[in-house]
Design an enzyme around this catalytic site. Structure first.
Site, mmCIF file in Angstrom:
data_model
loop_
_atom_site.group_PDB
_atom_site.id
_atom_site.type_symbol
_atom_site.label_atom_id
_atom_site.label_comp_id
_atom_site.label_asym_id
_atom_site.label_seq_id
_atom_site.Cartn_x
_atom_site.Cartn_y
_atom_site.Cartn_z
ATOM 1 N NE ARG A 135 12.221 -1.561 -2.873
ATOM 2 C CZ ARG A 135 11.074 -1.497 -3.900
ATOM 3 N NH1 ARG A 135 11.524 -1.646 -4.942
ATOM 4 N NH2 ARG A 135 10.040 -0.996 -3.400
ATOM 5 C CE LYS A 175 11.156 -4.154 -0.894
ATOM 6 N NZ LYS A 175 10.613 -3.439 0.480
ATOM 7 C CG HIS A 182 16.790 2.810 1.181
ATOM 8 N ND1 HIS A 182 16.554 1.615 0.178
ATOM 9 C CD2 HIS A 182 15.556 3.057 1.576
ATOM 10 C CE1 HIS A 182 15.122 1.406 0.145
ATOM 11 N NE2 HIS A 182 14.575 2.286 0.759
ATOM 12 N NE ARG A 189 13.109 3.005 -2.722
ATOM 13 C CZ ARG A 189 12.192 2.405 -3.993
ATOM 14 N NH1 ARG A 189 12.779 2.617 -5.094
ATOM 15 N NH2 ARG A 189 11.048 1.994 -3.748
ATOM 16 C CG HIS A 215 6.833 3.058 -2.952
ATOM 17 N ND1 HIS A 215 6.929 4.391 -2.749
ATOM 18 C CD2 HIS A 215 7.815 2.471 -2.503
ATOM 19 C CE1 HIS A 215 7.963 4.494 -1.968
ATOM 20 N NE2 HIS A 215 8.644 3.258 -1.853
ATOM 21 C CE1 TYR A 272 11.564 9.156 0.393
ATOM 22 C CE2 TYR A 272 9.833 7.877 -0.484
ATOM 23 C CZ TYR A 272 11.108 7.884 -0.096
ATOM 24 O OH TYR A 272 11.859 6.824 -0.104
#
Length: 302
Positions: free
Chosen positions: A149, A173, A248, A251, A274, A283
């Site tokens: 990110r 995150k 983004h 990514r 993730h 995706y």
């Protein structure tokens, strides 16, 4: 209302200490819950224990009347469900009325990604004879080469890089860390930038302002997410092949190209950081389109 705010304070402390959520996430939770408090006060509901499934249906109707997007409504209900789950755990309420509510289906947006010829054009634009050109080239190579990110890219420090094995320690995150590999192109661009361009840019700072952030602005200060967006926009102006780009997108491109080349979903999930596989599975929509185009182009009976 005073007791409601006390419960909210307990919940915020739980999110900060036990869940280690970011400040932005916590602010969103707080806003969602306070919005519901306003609703129950208007409905003359005095305590959280009095809230029923019928009340929640009324609240949903109000949210729709206020023209909130489905994604926003889903987030608000999810926030309140988590809030009540916490209250049940702490024995402040006996049941969670939000557990009966099904969330509105989110609109599935297909991630935008760059084609290889567009990337190649971008990689030739920066003037790597200049400090800023070296920095810009390194940013492009890192974003595409790692799939991290942009906020994670801004947070990289020199000590996070391990050139001997070609990995970078990424702070993701919720304070979660992961090691992400980078390839030879990123390796070369980073080494050149650190040895030359970054040193020149950092020389503009006073000794007391020195820091170890990898990417810096033209005054030597740590680069921000907005700064990277500005850099990308400036690079786009120099190419006619790409109309618009957002950070983004690198990514998305990273994940799509890996899957198109046969990488397995679990590995891509780990590289992207993730928590759930469902976040990575979006995706597959892109890769299915890619496979269909190949089939329609090359199969004799397509």
């Amino acid at each position: 209302m005073e007791k409601l705010n006390k419960y909210l304070t307990f919940f915020i402390e739980y999110l900060q200490i036990e869940k280690n959520y970011s400040q932005l996430t916590i602010v969103t939770y707080e806003a969602d819950i306070k919005d519901f408090f306003t609703f129950i006060k208007k409905e003359a509901i005095d305590t959280l224990q009095q809230v029923t499934y019928t009340d929640i249906r009324l609240y949903l109707t109000e949210l729709h009347k206020r023209s909130f997007a489905r994604k926003t409504i889903s987030r608000k209900i999810s926030s309140l469900r988590s809030f009540y789950h916490f209250l049940m755990r702490e024995k402040h309420v006996a049941e969670n009325p939000f557990s009966l509510v099904s969330l509105p289906k989110k609109e599935q947006k297909i991630p935008q990604f760059l084609f290889e010829e567009e990337l190649e054009k971008l990689f030739t634009i920066s003037d790597i004879a200049t400090p800023l050109g070296q920095r810009n080239q390194a940013i492009l190579e890192v974003l595409y080469g790692t799939g991290i990110r942009v906020s994670e890219c801004c947070g990289i420090r020199l000590e996070d890089l391990d050139f001997s094995v070609g990995t970078v320690l990424v702070n993701g995150k919720g304070g979660k860390q992961r090691y992400v590999p980078f390839g030879s192109y990123a390796h070369e661009a980073l080494e050149q930038y650190i040895a030359s361009g970054r040193e020149i840019l950092m020389a503009k700072l006073k000794q007391t302002e020195k820091h170890s952030y990898l990417f810096v602005n033209n005054r030597g200060g740590a680069l921000t997410v907005g700064g990277i967006q500005y850099i990308l926009n400036e690079l786009i102006k120099k190419t006619s092949t790409i109309v618009h780009i957002h950070p983004h997108m690198f990514r998305h491109t990273f994940a799509t190209h890996l899957l198109n080349e046969g990488a397995d979903m679990r590995s891509v999930q780990e590289l992207l950081g993730h928590e759930h596989l469902s976040s990575t599975q979006i995706y597959t929509h892109v890769t299915k389109d890619h496979l269909k185009r190949i089939y329609m182009t090359h199969h004799p009976r397509a």
